[in-house]
Design a protein around this motif. Sequence first.
Motif, PDB file in Angstrom:
ATOM      1  N   SER A  28      -0.970  -9.499   8.376  1.00  0.00           N
ATOM      2  CA  SER A  28      -2.233  -8.942   8.865  1.00  0.00           C
ATOM      3  C   SER A  28      -2.480  -9.319  10.318  1.00  0.00           C
TER       4      SER A  28
ATOM      5  N   SER B 253      -4.681  -3.808   5.242  1.00  0.00           N
ATOM      6  CA  SER B 253      -5.973  -4.453   5.014  1.00  0.00           C
ATOM      7  C   SER B 253      -7.075  -3.669   5.734  1.00  0.00           C
TER       8      SER B 253
ATOM      9  N   GLU C   5       1.073 -12.830   3.575  1.00  0.00           N
ATOM     10  CA  GLU C   5       0.137 -11.717   3.680  1.00  0.00           C
ATOM     11  C   GLU C   5      -0.767 -11.883   4.908  1.00  0.00           C
TER      12      GLU C   5
ATOM     13  N   THR D   9       2.815 -16.526  -0.925  1.00  0.00           N
ATOM     14  CA  THR D   9       2.538 -15.104  -0.763  1.00  0.00           C
ATOM     15  C   THR D   9       1.296 -14.903   0.112  1.00  0.00           C
TER      16      THR D   9
ATOM     17  N   ALA E 293       4.455  -8.964   1.109  1.00  0.00           N
ATOM     18  CA  ALA E 293       4.508 -10.427   1.046  1.00  0.00           C
ATOM     19  C   ALA E 293       5.263 -10.903  -0.195  1.00  0.00           C
TER      20      ALA E 293
ATOM     21  N   SER F  63       1.149  -2.215  -0.074  1.00  0.00           N
ATOM     22  CA  SER F  63       0.133  -3.056   0.558  1.00  0.00           C
ATOM     23  C   SER F  63       0.793  -4.271   1.200  1.00  0.00           C
ATOM     24  N   ASN F  64       0.039  -4.980   2.036  1.00  0.00           N
ATOM     25  CA  ASN F  64       0.552  -6.219   2.610  1.00  0.00           C
ATOM     26  C   ASN F  64       0.917  -7.209   1.503  1.00  0.00           C
ATOM     27  N   GLY F  65       0.163  -7.166   0.406  1.00  0.00           N
ATOM     28  CA  GLY F  65       0.470  -8.047  -0.712  1.00  0.00           C
ATOM     29  C   GLY F  65       1.829  -7.753  -1.312  1.00  0.00           C
TER      30      GLY F  65
END
Length: 232
Positions: free
Chosen positions: A91, A126, A87, A83, A71, A66-68
């Motif tokens: 996005s 996302s 993130e 973070t 990050a 994921s982007n998380g």
Amino acid sequence: MQIKGILFDKDGTLFDFRATWDVWAGRMIHELAGGDSVLSGKVATAVGYDLSTNGFRDDSPFIAGSNGEVAEALVRVLPQYSTGQLEHFLSVRAMEATLAPAVDLAPYLTGLAARGLALGVMTNDSEYSARNHLSEVGVEGHFHFIAGFDSGFGAKPSPRPLLAFADHLGLEPDTVVMVGDSTHDLLAGRRAGMRTIGVLTGTAPASELAPLADAVLPDIGHIPAWLDAAAS
């Protein structure tokens, strides 16, 4: 076997991964590093990108994470950012990618819908990015369900977002096919009790996908023939 729904991953599945993201990532790394070549190397290493080939390594967290997660990898070499800031940056910048659909999506999805299939997208990107990308190529309206890692169901390889698709459409999991280019996608599908198809428009080779897949296909364009064969 009766298939009633197909849930697609986005990057590497609906869109060819390398054609879409390798060049974009090079620009993103340069921007985050502020043009500093040493820092660019550290940022590239953090996200699993090879600056010598201008492409992601197979073990990059960007491919299936994921982007998380990306990050969290970046903040270790860019501590001046939080973070959450990184993130958000990912996005926003993802909206600038030049998308390369794996097939001509509009007629392809129309053909699947004509078979009576419910269609969905579940990505570890996302939901906002997913809807933006699908809208950009004119196919957002073809899907009955669109979810990202931030849609409240979790991220792959958890089966929860896949089961959310089945619940949303009132389908039994074993009547749904999960289609993806990574082991995260296929493992989530197996855990959800769904059929699984691996496609080779990502970075994973067939040998990596095959143990978790009912079939490994060159791209999503081969799914209709697979459906016909499975039904016969």
